[in-house]
Write an enzyme that holds these catalytic residues in place. Structure first.
Site, PDB file in Angstrom:
ATOM      1  CD  GLN A 190       0.708  -8.901  -2.407  1.00  0.00           C
ATOM      2  OE1 GLN A 190       1.378  -9.561  -3.180  1.00  0.00           O
ATOM      3  NE2 GLN A 190      -0.550  -8.584  -2.668  1.00  0.00           N
ATOM      4  CG  ASP A 238      -1.886  -1.176   1.210  1.00  0.00           C
ATOM      5  OD1 ASP A 238      -2.221  -1.657   0.117  1.00  0.00           O
ATOM      6  OD2 ASP A 238      -2.265  -1.628   2.306  1.00  0.00           O
ATOM      7  CE  LYS A 244       2.385  -2.530  -4.319  1.00  0.00           C
ATOM      8  NZ  LYS A 244       2.077  -2.125  -2.935  1.00  0.00           N
ATOM      9  N   GLY A 300      -4.532  -4.248  -3.839  1.00  0.00           N
ATOM     10  CA  GLY A 300      -5.525  -3.225  -4.168  1.00  0.00           C
ATOM     11  C   GLY A 300      -4.734  -1.994  -4.557  1.00  0.00           C
ATOM     12  CG  HIS A 301      -1.897  -2.113  -6.996  1.00  0.00           C
ATOM     13  ND1 HIS A 301      -0.929  -2.644  -7.802  1.00  0.00           N
ATOM     14  CD2 HIS A 301      -1.700  -2.664  -5.764  1.00  0.00           C
ATOM     15  CE1 HIS A 301      -0.187  -3.490  -7.096  1.00  0.00           C
ATOM     16  NE2 HIS A 301      -0.641  -3.528  -5.858  1.00  0.00           N
TER      17      HIS A 301
END
Ligand code: GDP
Ligand code: IMO
Ligand code: MG
Length: 428
Positions: A226, A15, A18, A42-43
């Site tokens: 990650q 988080d 990225k 979750g990007h």
């Protein structure tokens, strides 16, 4: 000239931003590829005020006409992937061309059931706090050579054979160990065949596609999920994910040679966060942590869970820079630090009365350390409109320079807000 690959790697516990860094650099890139993890990621990408959260699709999907690749190292939940594709199609934003590696493994419904059942089964203090997306159990099947790959869901006979033998064991596990209902073959088989039909137009030898792109001079961005400290080999085991987010994992995860990688960009949040269990030396459970959580909107993009927050940890960051061979840092969320009188930055750990400068990912070590902080000047000016390094207040510049000096890695991008343009680009 043959094009090169750059790796975007999370430098902390995930988080770091990225997705937005990939998006902000997207103009300079021809091909985007994800190399590991799955829908645990979750990007977030924000373009013209619209927010997109990518779990499986590469964060370059909004770039018209460009190629996006999901590599063999990713574990794909087809339900989630089809949902993401449909969301983009519905909004007329499916602008990139997608290629999915046939060698990528499929997260089956029973992997998600097992993930949750295993978490429940773990005793107090032993829970990892997984995202429940079936990641661990899917990688277990992969490394046990029992996994179902994207190629398999395109071939009913192969799928029938593999699924039958897998379910023999999975159903024993579910019912006898975890006290859960067994799953039915027919339902899963039919569903997987349907997924295969939807995804088949995208399936290809992704490694070859990337090689051909580089041969024709195209540049590639390999997007990690990650972060380094969640790496199954180098992170805070067992409080890690089940793949290799570190830059070295990028080559394996897409089938590109290390000699094709020209640079590794580490994405570093200007402070630290962590979701789920495990050691976090600079965690602040008081006012500072709460302030960072609220101001930084630190709630999981996948699970919505509040993220644990604390000051930047340079001991861990230097480890991450070394392990990843970081050639540049993308420093995100500097704007969130605006408003503090003083900002702390962890420069060493104290353990058994001594100062330790080296990180060690061993949990027994990390549980004993106390952070040693250097106090830096804060700043009060709003920096969200700054577009060049010179625009920043002196104290913010000092903070950035200090990180560069300590890590020996130049900061090439600074995030001053979540949007694509809210970026200071330096020496790219
Ligand atoms: P990822 O998983 O590394 O892609 O990061 P996430 O998307 O899970 O979390 C990063 C969060 O920070 C998202 O909500 C982003 O919109 C937000 N964000 C990213 N960069 C910045 C920044 O420079 N400033 C601010 N205020 N928010 C940012
Ligand atoms: P992105 O790509 C932050 C964490 C989980 C848990 C541990 C194992 O958005 O940075 P898993 O479901 O992978 O078996 O969970 O890893 N985790 C993440 N934390 N960002 C992520 O992804 C994460 N993906 C997994 O919270 O502690
Ligand atoms: Mg995320």
């Amino acid at each position: 000239m043959r094009g090169k690959a750059e790796v975007i790697v999370g430098a902390q516990w995930g988080d770091e931003g990225k997705g937005r860094v990939v998006d902000s650099l997207g103009n300079r890139v021809d091909v985007f590829a994800r190399y590991q993890g799955g829908a645990n990621a979750g990007h977030t990408v924000i373009v013209e005020g619209c927010k997109y959260v990518f779990h499986l699709l590469p964060s370059g999907m909004l770039y018209s006409g460009k190629l996006c690749v999901i590599g063999n190292g990713v574990v794909i939940d087809p339900e989630q992937l089809i949902y993401e594709l449909k969301m983009l199609q519905d909004q007329g934003k499916d602008r990139a061309r997608l290629v999915i590696s046939g060698a990528a493994h499929v997260v089956m419904p029973y992997h998600k059931l097992l993930d949750k059942a295993q978490e429940n089964f773990r005793g107090r203090g032993k829970k990892i706090g997984t995202t429940g997306r079936g990641i661990g159990p899917c990688y277990v099947d992969k490394y046990n050579r029992a996994g179902i790959r994207i190629y398999d869901i395109l071939d009913p006979d192969k799928l029938r054979e593999k699924l039958t033998s897998n379910l023999d064991i999975i159903n024993l596990q579910l019912s006898r160990i975890y006290n859960e209902e067994p799953v039915a073959f027919d339902e899963i088989f039919q569903q997987a065949i349907e997924w295969g039909k939807v995804l088949s137009p995208y399936v290809a030898d992704a490694s070859l596609v990337l090689h051909e792109a580089m041969e024709s001079g195209k540049s590639i961005l390999l997007e990690g999920a990650q972060g380094t400290l969640l790496d199954v080999d180098h992170g805070t085991y067992p409080f890690v994910t089940s793949s290799n987010p570190v830059s070295a994992g990028a080559c394996v995860g897409v089938g590109v040679a290390p000699t094709d990688v020209s640079r590794v960009i580490g994405v570093v949040k200007a402070y630290c966060t962590r979701v789920g269990a495990g050691p976090f030396p600079t965690e602040d459970e008081g006012e500072v942590g709460q302030y960072l959580r609220e101001k930084g909107g630190e709630f999981g993009a996948t699970t919505g869970r509040p993220r644990r927050c604390g000051w930047l940890d340079l001991v861990a960051l230097k480890f991450s820079a070394r392990l990843n061979g970081m050639g540049a840092i993308a420093l995100t969320k500097l704007d969130v630090l605006t408003g503090f009188d003083e900002i702390s930055i962890c420069t060493a750990y104290r353990i058994d009365g001594k100062e330790e400068k080296n990180f060690n990912s061993n949990v027994d070590f990390l549980n004993k350390v106390e952070p040693v902080y250097k106090l830096m000047r804060g700043w009060k000016e709003d920096i969200s409109e700054c577009r060049s390094f010179e625009d920043l207040p002196e104290a913010a510049k000092e903070y950035v320079r200090y990180i560069e000096n300590e890590t020996g890695v130049p900061v090439c991008l600074i995030g001053v807000g979540p949007g694509r343009e809210e970026t200071i680009l330096r020496s790219l």
